[in-house]
Design a protein around this motif. Structure first.
Motif, PDB file in Angstrom:
ATOM      1  N   ALA B 137      -7.781 -12.830   6.507  1.00  0.00           N
ATOM      2  CA  ALA B 137      -7.930 -11.909   5.393  1.00  0.00           C
ATOM      3  C   ALA B 137      -6.776 -10.930   5.384  1.00  0.00           C
ATOM      4  CB  ALA B 137      -9.239 -11.142   5.518  1.00  0.00           C
ATOM      5  N   CYS B 138      -6.277 -10.634   4.186  1.00  0.00           N
ATOM      6  CA  CYS B 138      -5.275  -9.579   4.075  1.00  0.00           C
ATOM      7  C   CYS B 138      -5.422  -8.966   2.692  1.00  0.00           C
ATOM      8  CB  CYS B 138      -3.860 -10.111   4.289  1.00  0.00           C
ATOM      9  SG  CYS B 138      -3.347 -11.329   3.105  1.00  0.00           S
ATOM     10  N   ALA B 139      -5.073  -7.675   2.610  1.00  0.00           N
ATOM     11  CA  ALA B 139      -5.216  -6.995   1.330  1.00  0.00           C
ATOM     12  C   ALA B 139      -4.160  -5.912   1.224  1.00  0.00           C
ATOM     13  CB  ALA B 139      -6.611  -6.384   1.217  1.00  0.00           C
ATOM     14  N   TYR B 140      -3.710  -5.656   0.009  1.00  0.00           N
ATOM     15  CA  TYR B 140      -2.723  -4.626  -0.263  1.00  0.00           C
ATOM     16  C   TYR B 140      -3.471  -3.385  -0.717  1.00  0.00           C
ATOM     17  CZ  TYR B 140       2.388  -4.356  -0.697  1.00  0.00           C
ATOM     18  OH  TYR B 140       3.717  -4.109  -0.492  1.00  0.00           O
ATOM     19  N   ALA B 141      -3.085  -2.219  -0.217  1.00  0.00           N
ATOM     20  CA  ALA B 141      -3.738  -0.984  -0.643  1.00  0.00           C
ATOM     21  C   ALA B 141      -3.322  -0.653  -2.075  1.00  0.00           C
ATOM     22  CB  ALA B 141      -3.345   0.163   0.289  1.00  0.00           C
ATOM     23  N   PRO B 142      -4.190  -0.009  -2.857  1.00  0.00           N
ATOM     24  CA  PRO B 142      -3.862   0.296  -4.256  1.00  0.00           C
ATOM     25  C   PRO B 142      -2.581   1.122  -4.411  1.00  0.00           C
ATOM     26  CG  PRO B 142      -6.175   0.722  -3.853  1.00  0.00           C
ATOM     27  CD  PRO B 142      -5.562   0.404  -2.534  1.00  0.00           C
ATOM     28  N   SER B 143      -2.294   1.980  -3.447  1.00  0.00           N
ATOM     29  CA  SER B 143      -1.096   2.815  -3.538  1.00  0.00           C
ATOM     30  C   SER B 143       0.156   2.020  -3.209  1.00  0.00           C
ATOM     31  CB  SER B 143      -1.195   3.969  -2.538  1.00  0.00           C
ATOM     32  OG  SER B 143      -1.178   3.439  -1.211  1.00  0.00           O
ATOM     33  N   GLY B 144      -0.003   0.872  -2.542  1.00  0.00           N
ATOM     34  CA  GLY B 144       1.160   0.089  -2.130  1.00  0.00           C
ATOM     35  C   GLY B 144       1.742   0.573  -0.824  1.00  0.00           C
ATOM     36  N   CYS B 145       1.067   1.520  -0.179  1.00  0.00           N
ATOM     37  CA  CYS B 145       1.611   2.098   1.047  1.00  0.00           C
ATOM     38  C   CYS B 145       1.029   1.535   2.320  1.00  0.00           C
ATOM     39  CB  CYS B 145       1.380   3.613   1.049  1.00  0.00           C
ATOM     40  SG  CYS B 145       2.234   4.401  -0.310  1.00  0.00           S
ATOM     41  N   ALA B 146       0.080   0.637   2.213  1.00  0.00           N
ATOM     42  CA  ALA B 146      -0.528   0.083   3.422  1.00  0.00           C
ATOM     43  C   ALA B 146      -1.058  -1.308   3.143  1.00  0.00           C
ATOM     44  CB  ALA B 146      -1.668   0.995   3.895  1.00  0.00           C
ATOM     45  N   ILE B 147      -1.255  -2.042   4.226  1.00  0.00           N
ATOM     46  CA  ILE B 147      -1.904  -3.346   4.105  1.00  0.00           C
ATOM     47  C   ILE B 147      -3.014  -3.415   5.138  1.00  0.00           C
ATOM     48  CG2 ILE B 147       0.022  -4.684   3.158  1.00  0.00           C
ATOM     49  CD1 ILE B 147       0.530  -5.604   6.128  1.00  0.00           C
ATOM     50  N   ALA B 148      -4.025  -4.224   4.847  1.00  0.00           N
ATOM     51  CA  ALA B 148      -5.122  -4.426   5.785  1.00  0.00           C
ATOM     52  C   ALA B 148      -5.176  -5.900   6.098  1.00  0.00           C
ATOM     53  CB  ALA B 148      -6.431  -3.975   5.165  1.00  0.00           C
ATOM     54  N   CYS B 149      -5.496  -6.231   7.342  1.00  0.00           N
ATOM     55  CA  CYS B 149      -5.609  -7.640   7.701  1.00  0.00           C
ATOM     56  C   CYS B 149      -6.526  -7.805   8.897  1.00  0.00           C
ATOM     57  CB  CYS B 149      -4.237  -8.250   7.979  1.00  0.00           C
ATOM     58  SG  CYS B 149      -3.251  -7.266   9.096  1.00  0.00           S
TER      59      CYS B 149
END
Lengths: 72, 389
Positions: B137-149
């Motif tokens: 799983a990976c996701a981009y934060a709405p602000s574009g400043c972080a990612i989650a995985c």
């Protein structure tokens, strides 16, 4: 299910399941003909702004490789 | 009719033409007893067939979107192909997500690498090596400043993205936000960078606060691994849908943790769920080789997208901007594009050399990206997509 689960918690689980089903059965449902018509309406309204349906001139494609321009 | 008096008439039967004792009939025709039984049986059969065909047609009228959309103009065939290939992963690409800037995307793979790409130039902007393999799983934060995985480490980690070339991404402090008791199968930021929603192989979904790592709400109800989730599109919306190995798609209220609706018509694991752009419906892709559309207000399945020739499971689905097209990636290495209203397939895309594991349309609907077990991501876009009617 684990064999260690007591009959008491089986009943509790079943009760919870019944409550959940009762709640789900109680929601207000719309007729499919109306719901589908709404989906259709949304689709046709938005279709004009859907790039895959309308197409966009290739000249403004930002994905294209930018060829370096040399000024002579 | 009271028949106390049976008259035995011998003669030739009008059906078998044999000389038999004839049963008296009200019409001109005379049948022997055997033929009389046969005629009665076939009449009954015809009637029941008529009734069942009527009831079937009534069911069809009620069930599908296709009937309502009969008058809508057909789309005709689309000609689409891979325009750009992103190479760099060393193993199967498992998940990808677009950034809200419609340009960057993040992808994760089996070898533990998470890469942020610039899709316009195909350059890699950031790369992180996770301590575990199978980053599902990976996701981009709405602000574009972080990612989650996250993945087999049972955790969801948030990495802030730094644009300072001197800082090493891996050394940058990351926070473990979510803790599950089994693998992480999906994650998504909510409307802000502050909260993250996760789905796990432990059968639960959970909402976490990113700063503190605190569990805000947990969602129990699936009977098996939860494989996918999607948040409702509206700004004020606080529901999400999840799909799992128990063949169920469940819609949850994020504030109460309650399941508000459940749908169980798929015949196998649901690999992917995606909301329709209006938020009133959602599509699902499953290992049973079908994609289905469920309407939330009608509380039922309203369309099924399948073909006899498609026998491999659908791993990921996404809608085009208007919701007219449904892009679905399959385990037979292809991507099928369905006309959502008509239920027909408008295009089939080849190019990947192994199963398509993830597929997302960009936020402005101008392009879509698919990731595959062939270690690559492929981009297709709407510019100059020819349509042949």
């Amino acid at each position: 299910m684990s064999s260690k689960v007591t009959i008491g918690s089986d009943i509790r689980q079943a009760r919870r399941a019944v409550e959940q089903l009762r709640m789900e059965a109680g929601i207000d449902r719309m007729k499919v003909s109306k719901a589908a018509a709404d989906l259709l309406q949304f689709c046709t309204e938005q279709a004009k702004s859907d790039p895959f349906l309308v197409g966009i001139p290739a000249t403004i494609n930002p994905f294209k490789e930018k060829k370096p321009c040399a000024i002579l | 009719m009271d028949q106390t008096f049976l008259v035995n008439v011998f003669g030739s039967c009008d059906r078998c033409f044999k000389q038999r004792a004839l049963r008296p009939k009200s019409e001109q025709l005379n049948y022997c007893s055997l033929c009389a039984e046969i005629v009665k049986a076939t009449e009954g059969l015809r009637l029941s067939q008529m009734l069942s065909s009527y009831s079937q047609s009534i069911l069809c009228l009620v069930l599908a979107v296709h009937q309502v959309a009969e008058r809508v103009e057909a789309l005709g065939q689309f000609v689409m192909k891979t325009r750009r290939t992103l190479k760099g992963h060393g193993n199967k690409v498992l998940c990808m997500d677009w950034c809200k800037d419609k340009r960057r995307l993040v992808s994760s793979s089996q070898d533990g690498k998470v890469i942020v790409w610039d899709s316009f130039t195909t350059n890699k902007e950031h790369a992180v090596t996770m301590p575990c393999t199978w980053v599902m799983a990976c996701a981009y934060a709405p602000s574009g400043c972080a990612i989650a995985c996250g993945g087999l480490d049972n955790k969801c980690s948030v990495y802030p993205l730094t644009f300072d070339k001197n800082e090493n991404m891996a050394a940058k402090k990351k926070s473990s936000v979510a803790m599950h008791t089994n693998y992480l199968s999906a994650c998504s930021f909510t409307n802000s960078d502050m909260q993250i929603l996760t789905a796990s192989g432990d059968g639960t979904c959970a909402l976490w606060d990113v700063e503190s790592g605190q569990l805000l709400q947990s969602f129990h109800g699936h009977g098996a691994d939860v494989l996918c989730l999607d948040l409702a599109p509206s700004e004020t919306g606080n529901t999400f849908v999840s799909g799992g190995c128990d063949k169920k798609a469940m819609v949850w209220d994020m504030r109460s943790g309650q399941c508000v609706q459940a749908f169980e018509t798929h015949e196998s694991d649901i690999n992917s769920v995606r909301y329709y752009p209006s938020g009133d419906a959602f599509a699902s892709g499953s290992d049973d080789a079908t994609c289905r559309l469920y309407d939330l207000r009608a509380d039922r399945e309203v369309a099924i997208y399948s073909k006899e020739s498609i026998i491999f499971g659908a791993s990921s689905v996404d809608f085009s901007l208007s919701g007219r097209l449904l892009f679905a990636g399959y385990n037979d290495y292809t991507i099928n594009v369905w006309d959502v209203l008509k239920g027909s397939r408008v295009s089939i895309l080849f190019g990947h050399e192994n199963r398509v594991s993830t597929l997302r349309v960009s936020p402005d609907g101008t392009a879509f990206c698919s990731g595959s077990w062939d270690h690559t991501l492929r981009l297709g876009w709407a510019w100059a997509a020819k349509r042949e009617l």
